[in-house]
Design a protein around this motif. Structure first.
Motif, PDB file in Angstrom:
ATOM      1  N   LEU A  58      -1.058   0.029  26.458  1.00  0.00           N
ATOM      2  CA  LEU A  58      -1.064   1.057  25.932  1.00  0.00           C
ATOM      3  C   LEU A  58      -1.956   1.017  24.490  1.00  0.00           C
ATOM      4  N   SER A  59      -1.552  -0.980  24.025  1.00  0.00           N
ATOM      5  CA  SER A  59      -2.307  -1.350  22.537  1.00  0.00           C
ATOM      6  C   SER A  59      -3.989  -1.748  22.874  1.00  0.00           C
ATOM      7  N   LEU A  60      -3.620  -2.111  24.290  1.00  0.00           N
ATOM      8  CA  LEU A  60      -5.384  -2.153  23.994  1.00  0.00           C
ATOM      9  C   LEU A  60      -5.761  -0.699  24.206  1.00  0.00           C
ATOM     10  N   LEU A  61      -5.217   0.513  24.489  1.00  0.00           N
ATOM     11  CA  LEU A  61      -6.170   1.490  24.466  1.00  0.00           C
ATOM     12  C   LEU A  61      -6.054   2.200  23.338  1.00  0.00           C
ATOM     13  N   ALA A  62      -5.143   1.571  22.395  1.00  0.00           N
ATOM     14  CA  ALA A  62      -4.566   2.683  21.321  1.00  0.00           C
ATOM     15  C   ALA A  62      -6.001   1.271  20.332  1.00  0.00           C
ATOM     16  N   TYR A  63      -6.526   0.463  20.586  1.00  0.00           N
ATOM     17  CA  TYR A  63      -7.499  -0.150  19.940  1.00  0.00           C
ATOM     18  C   TYR A  63      -8.763   0.288  19.248  1.00  0.00           C
ATOM     19  N   LEU A  64      -9.164   0.748  20.965  1.00  0.00           N
ATOM     20  CA  LEU A  64     -10.272   1.386  21.963  1.00  0.00           C
ATOM     21  C   LEU A  64     -10.282   3.231  20.826  1.00  0.00           C
ATOM     22  N   LEU A  65      -9.312   3.614  20.898  1.00  0.00           N
ATOM     23  CA  LEU A  65      -9.131   5.073  20.616  1.00  0.00           C
ATOM     24  C   LEU A  65      -9.594   4.873  19.140  1.00  0.00           C
ATOM     25  N   LEU A  66      -8.966   4.087  18.026  1.00  0.00           N
ATOM     26  CA  LEU A  66      -8.439   4.009  16.532  1.00  0.00           C
ATOM     27  C   LEU A  66      -9.704   3.131  16.559  1.00  0.00           C
ATOM     28  N   ASP A  67      -9.973   2.405  16.714  1.00  0.00           N
ATOM     29  CA  ASP A  67     -11.684   1.839  16.438  1.00  0.00           C
ATOM     30  C   ASP A  67     -12.761   1.800  17.016  1.00  0.00           C
ATOM     31  N   GLY A  68     -12.952   1.928  17.972  1.00  0.00           N
ATOM     32  CA  GLY A  68     -14.032   2.391  18.783  1.00  0.00           C
ATOM     33  C   GLY A  68     -14.547   0.902  20.209  1.00  0.00           C
ATOM     34  N   PRO A  69     -15.554   0.671  20.857  1.00  0.00           N
ATOM     35  CA  PRO A  69     -15.282  -0.142  21.118  1.00  0.00           C
ATOM     36  C   PRO A  69     -16.307  -1.991  21.063  1.00  0.00           C
ATOM     37  N   MET A  70     -15.320  -2.225  21.485  1.00  0.00           N
ATOM     38  CA  MET A  70     -15.365  -3.750  20.769  1.00  0.00           C
ATOM     39  C   MET A  70     -15.564  -5.032  22.351  1.00  0.00           C
ATOM     40  N   THR A  71     -15.571  -5.920  21.544  1.00  0.00           N
ATOM     41  CA  THR A  71     -16.051  -6.967  22.918  1.00  0.00           C
ATOM     42  C   THR A  71     -14.742  -7.652  23.209  1.00  0.00           C
ATOM     43  N   VAL A  72     -14.282  -8.092  24.136  1.00  0.00           N
ATOM     44  CA  VAL A  72     -13.170  -8.444  24.422  1.00  0.00           C
ATOM     45  C   VAL A  72     -12.413  -9.637  23.954  1.00  0.00           C
TER      46      VAL A  72
END
Length: 166
Positions: A58-72
């Motif tokens: 959920l934390s990982l998905l929340a970052y991607l949802l709020l901030d968009g795609p990013m690197t590992v």
């Protein structure tokens, strides 16, 4: 006896109604279980129910949802974990069709991680209301007050962890 009020911490009936630490602890001991209970009642979208998502997802998905795609590496820094841990999470979620990896146009050796387009609506409907509630609660605070709030939650988390190790 202390009772919480709608506007703040519990006030002691023993004359110590100055909002001392014990009064605030009493109010939080009532509030925290209610908050956790409400969060647990947020229904997982039907499209995601069979995927056995854990809090770390959920934390990982929340970052991607709020901030968009990013690197590992960017995700690892935000999640405060090792890149190998994020790689494992990303691999797990990619196999489930939740995330997709694409080549970074600026550096073809790197991969950009994003939420799969067909999963975006379900994840947004699930996680966006919580983010909106936090925005509403935190908006009236100054940046210093918001930092103090987060620092206090982090200190609580550390204290609970250290108590469990004794």
């Amino acid at each position: 006896m202390s009772r919480p009020t709608a506007h703040g911490p519990a006030r002691s009936s023993d004359g110590d109604g100055d909002g001392g630490v014990d009064d605030t602890v009493r109010a939080l001991l009532l509030l925290m279980p209610r908050m956790v209970g409400r969060v647990k009642k947020i229904p997982v979208p039907e499209a995601l129910q069979s995927l056995a998502l854990a809090p770390r997802h959920l934390s990982l998905l929340a970052y991607l949802l709020l901030d968009g795609p990013m690197t590992v590496n960017e995700l690892a820094a935000r999640l405060e974990v090792a890149p190998t841990t994020v790689s494992l999470l990303v691999g797990d979620l990619s196999r489930k069709g939740i995330l997709e990896r694409r080549e970074d146009e600026a550096d073809r050796r790197r991969r950009i991680i994003g939420i799969a387009a067909d999963q975006q609506p379900a994840i947004t409907s699930w996680l966006a209301p919580g983010a909106a509630a936090w925005r509403k609660a935190l908006a009236p605070l100054t940046p210093d007050q918001r930092k103090l709030f987060v620092d206090t939650l982090l200190a609580y988390e550390a204290a609970v962890e250290s108590e469990g190790q004794d």
